[in-house]
Enzyme design. Structure first.
Site, short mmCIF file in Angstrom:
data_model
loop_
_atom_site.label_atom_id
_atom_site.label_comp_id
_atom_site.label_asym_id
_atom_site.label_seq_id
_atom_site.Cartn_x
_atom_site.Cartn_y
_atom_site.Cartn_z
N ARG A 218 11.75 -5.95 4.99
CA ARG A 218 11.49 -4.51 4.78
C ARG A 218 12.42 -3.64 5.63
O ARG A 218 12.70 -3.92 6.78
CB ARG A 218 10.06 -4.16 5.14
CG ARG A 218 9.88 -2.62 5.11
CD ARG A 218 8.52 -2.16 5.12
NE ARG A 218 7.76 -2.63 6.24
CZ ARG A 218 6.46 -2.41 6.37
NH1 ARG A 218 5.83 -1.74 5.44
NH2 ARG A 218 5.80 -2.85 7.40
N LYS B 68 0.84 -1.22 0.00
CA LYS B 68 0.00 0.00 0.00
C LYS B 68 0.87 1.26 0.00
O LYS B 68 0.66 2.17 -0.78
CB LYS B 68 -0.91 0.04 1.25
CG LYS B 68 -1.86 -1.13 1.37
CD LYS B 68 -2.76 -1.01 2.59
CE LYS B 68 -2.02 -1.03 3.91
NZ LYS B 68 -1.33 -2.30 4.20
N ARG C 76 11.52 -1.46 11.09
CA ARG C 76 10.44 -1.09 12.01
C ARG C 76 10.30 -2.13 13.11
O ARG C 76 10.43 -3.32 12.84
CB ARG C 76 9.11 -1.01 11.23
CG ARG C 76 8.87 0.34 10.62
CD ARG C 76 7.72 0.37 9.65
NE ARG C 76 6.48 -0.30 10.07
CZ ARG C 76 5.36 -0.28 9.37
NH1 ARG C 76 5.31 0.39 8.23
NH2 ARG C 76 4.28 -0.90 9.79
N ARG D 24 -0.22 -8.79 13.44
CA ARG D 24 -0.79 -7.81 12.50
C ARG D 24 -1.64 -8.49 11.43
O ARG D 24 -2.68 -7.98 11.03
CB ARG D 24 0.33 -6.98 11.85
CG ARG D 24 0.92 -5.97 12.84
CD ARG D 24 2.26 -5.45 12.37
NE ARG D 24 2.21 -4.76 11.10
CZ ARG D 24 3.26 -4.62 10.29
NH1 ARG D 24 4.44 -5.13 10.62
NH2 ARG D 24 3.12 -3.97 9.17
N ARG E 168 -9.64 1.02 8.66
CA ARG E 168 -9.19 -0.33 8.97
C ARG E 168 -10.23 -1.09 9.77
O ARG E 168 -9.99 -2.25 10.12
CB ARG E 168 -7.93 -0.23 9.81
CG ARG E 168 -6.65 -0.49 9.06
CD ARG E 168 -5.58 -0.33 10.09
NE ARG E 168 -4.37 -1.01 9.85
CZ ARG E 168 -3.34 -0.50 9.19
NH1 ARG E 168 -3.44 0.66 8.59
NH2 ARG E 168 -2.23 -1.16 9.13
P1 AP5 Z 1 4.89 -1.57 1.86
O1 AP5 Z 1 4.62 -0.74 0.68
O2 AP5 Z 1 5.61 -0.95 3.00
O3 AP5 Z 1 3.55 -2.31 2.35
P2 AP5 Z 1 2.30 -1.76 3.15
O4 AP5 Z 1 1.10 -2.44 2.58
O5 AP5 Z 1 2.31 -0.27 3.20
O6 AP5 Z 1 2.60 -2.41 4.55
P3 AP5 Z 1 2.61 -1.80 6.02
O7 AP5 Z 1 3.26 -2.88 6.86
O8 AP5 Z 1 3.21 -0.46 6.10
O9 AP5 Z 1 1.13 -1.76 6.30
P4 AP5 Z 1 0.47 -1.83 7.62
O10 AP5 Z 1 -0.89 -1.68 7.15
O11 AP5 Z 1 0.74 -3.01 8.47
O12 AP5 Z 1 1.20 -0.68 8.44
P5 AP5 Z 1 0.80 0.81 8.74
O13 AP5 Z 1 2.03 1.62 8.68
O14 AP5 Z 1 -0.38 1.24 7.97
O15 AP5 Z 1 5.69 -2.86 1.36
C1 AP5 Z 1 6.16 -3.86 2.26
C2 AP5 Z 1 7.55 -4.38 1.82
O16 AP5 Z 1 7.42 -5.08 0.60
C3 AP5 Z 1 8.57 -3.25 1.56
O17 AP5 Z 1 9.85 -3.73 1.94
C4 AP5 Z 1 8.52 -3.06 0.04
O18 AP5 Z 1 9.73 -2.57 -0.48
C5 AP5 Z 1 8.21 -4.48 -0.43
N1 AP5 Z 1 7.40 -4.52 -1.65
C6 AP5 Z 1 6.36 -3.71 -1.99
N2 AP5 Z 1 5.83 -4.07 -3.18
C7 AP5 Z 1 6.55 -5.17 -3.59
C8 AP5 Z 1 6.49 -6.02 -4.74
N3 AP5 Z 1 5.61 -5.83 -5.72
N4 AP5 Z 1 7.37 -7.03 -4.82
C9 AP5 Z 1 8.31 -7.24 -3.84
N5 AP5 Z 1 8.41 -6.46 -2.74
C10 AP5 Z 1 7.55 -5.44 -2.61
O19 AP5 Z 1 0.31 0.67 10.27
C11 AP5 Z 1 1.22 0.39 11.32
C12 AP5 Z 1 0.46 0.38 12.64
O20 AP5 Z 1 -0.14 1.68 12.89
C13 AP5 Z 1 -0.72 -0.61 12.72
O21 AP5 Z 1 -0.31 -1.90 13.08
C14 AP5 Z 1 -1.59 0.08 13.79
O22 AP5 Z 1 -1.10 -0.16 15.09
C15 AP5 Z 1 -1.43 1.56 13.48
N6 AP5 Z 1 -2.45 2.06 12.53
C16 AP5 Z 1 -2.24 2.59 11.30
N7 AP5 Z 1 -3.40 2.94 10.73
C17 AP5 Z 1 -4.37 2.62 11.60
C18 AP5 Z 1 -5.79 2.71 11.57
N8 AP5 Z 1 -6.45 3.19 10.50
N9 AP5 Z 1 -6.48 2.27 12.66
C19 AP5 Z 1 -5.87 1.79 13.74
N10 AP5 Z 1 -4.52 1.67 13.84
C20 AP5 Z 1 -3.79 2.08 12.77
#
Ligand code: AP5
Length: 218
Positions: A130, A16, A163, A174, A91
């Site tokens: 990552r 994402k 991270r 997660r 979410r």
């Molecule tokens: P990346 O692009 O970083 O993936 P992502 O989907 O953004 O994954 P996240 O782990 O950041 O999502 P998340 O939803 O768990 O975390 P968030 O920060 O929102 O890609 C992942 C890896 O794969 C990278 O190394 C990238 O280079 C690689 N990659 C990408 N595309 C690829 C491909 N095609 N092929 C190969 N490799 C590839 O949330 C973190 C925390 O914040 C949550 O756990 C929660 O505690 C809190 N939080 C955030 N939003 C909310 C909400 N709305 N409500 C409640 N709590 C929340």
């Protein structure tokens, strides 16, 4: 492309953040990531950061009212008026309903919900490898997309770190939280005719073009 209001949905590690950054740059709209906003607050040791830190480090969701407040405030900023990408929000169904209400009151709406689909084994492989820029949050992967100089961000020169919530145990929590609380939003948005499924495996650039095709209606 004008006034494009997008949601990027998908499990942790689906890409994402990676894709939202590319689409945001291409379309000239902001990427609004609740994860990035919360991580910045933790780093700055603000009251929001202190509240969110424990939830994030365990892999749990931060309480709905906290993130809803963040998004309501962010959507009022001038740069959100001509479109945006919500990356990682909503979410839960409570968050989705709150967003719908806020947008309705503002006479606005979501155009597309891009659901990035990736299987569990691949998600775990991605998250384990990552790395993220400590300063601008640019995502990297030790194998799939390493920086030009090891440990240094290509975009801003910041330090690249792992991270805390990317450790294996927390990744499993997660994924469980995603399945239980976020995956039901797929049906929620399908029912409303907004869901656009995109295969999230393969080349980053190819996935980017698939997403552009979907949001540009090609
Ligand atoms: P990346 O692009 O970083 O993936 P992502 O989907 O953004 O994954 P996240 O782990 O950041 O999502 P998340 O939803 O768990 O975390 P968030 O920060 O929102 O890609 C992942 C890896 O794969 C990278 O190394 C990238 O280079 C690689 N990659 C990408 N595309 C690829 C491909 N095609 N092929 C190969 N490799 C590839 O949330 C973190 C925390 O914040 C949550 O756990 C929660 O505690 C809190 N939080 C955030 N939003 C909310 C909400 N709305 N409500 C409640 N709590 C929340």
């Amino acid at each position: 492309m004008e006034d494009m209001n997008l949601i990027f949905l998908g499990p942790p590690g689906a890409g994402k953040g990676t894709q939202a950054k590319l689409v945001a740059d291409k379309c000239g709209i902001p990427q609004i990531s609740t994860g990035d906003i919360l991580r910045q607050a933790v780093k700055d040791v603000t009251p929001l950061g202190k509240e969110a830190q424990g939830y994030m480090e365990r892999g749990d969701l931060v309480p709905d009212q906290v993130v809803i407040g963040i998004i309501e405030e962010r959507l009022q900023q001038p740069d959100s008026q001509a479109g945006y990408i919500l990356d990682g929000f909503p979410r839960t169904e409570v968050q989705a309903n709150a967003l719908a209400e806020t947008l309705e009151q503002a006479g606005s709406a979501i155009d597309h919900v891009v659901n990035i689909e990736v299987g569990d084994d691949e998600l775990i492989r991605r998250l384990a490898g990552r790395r993220t820029c400590k300063d601008c949050q640019e995502p990297y992967h030790v194998t799939f997309s390493p920086p030009n100089v090891q440990g240094v961000c290509d975009k801003c020169g910041g330090e690249i770190i792992q991270r805390k919530d990317d450790q294996e145990e927390t990744v499993r929590t997660r994924l469980k939280v995603y399945r239980e609380q976020t995956a039901p939003l797929i049906a929620y948005y399908e029912k409303r005719g907004l869901l656009r499924n995109v295969a999230g495996t393969g080349d980053i650039e190819e996935i980017f073009h698939s997403i552009l095709g979907v949001v540009e209606g090609r």
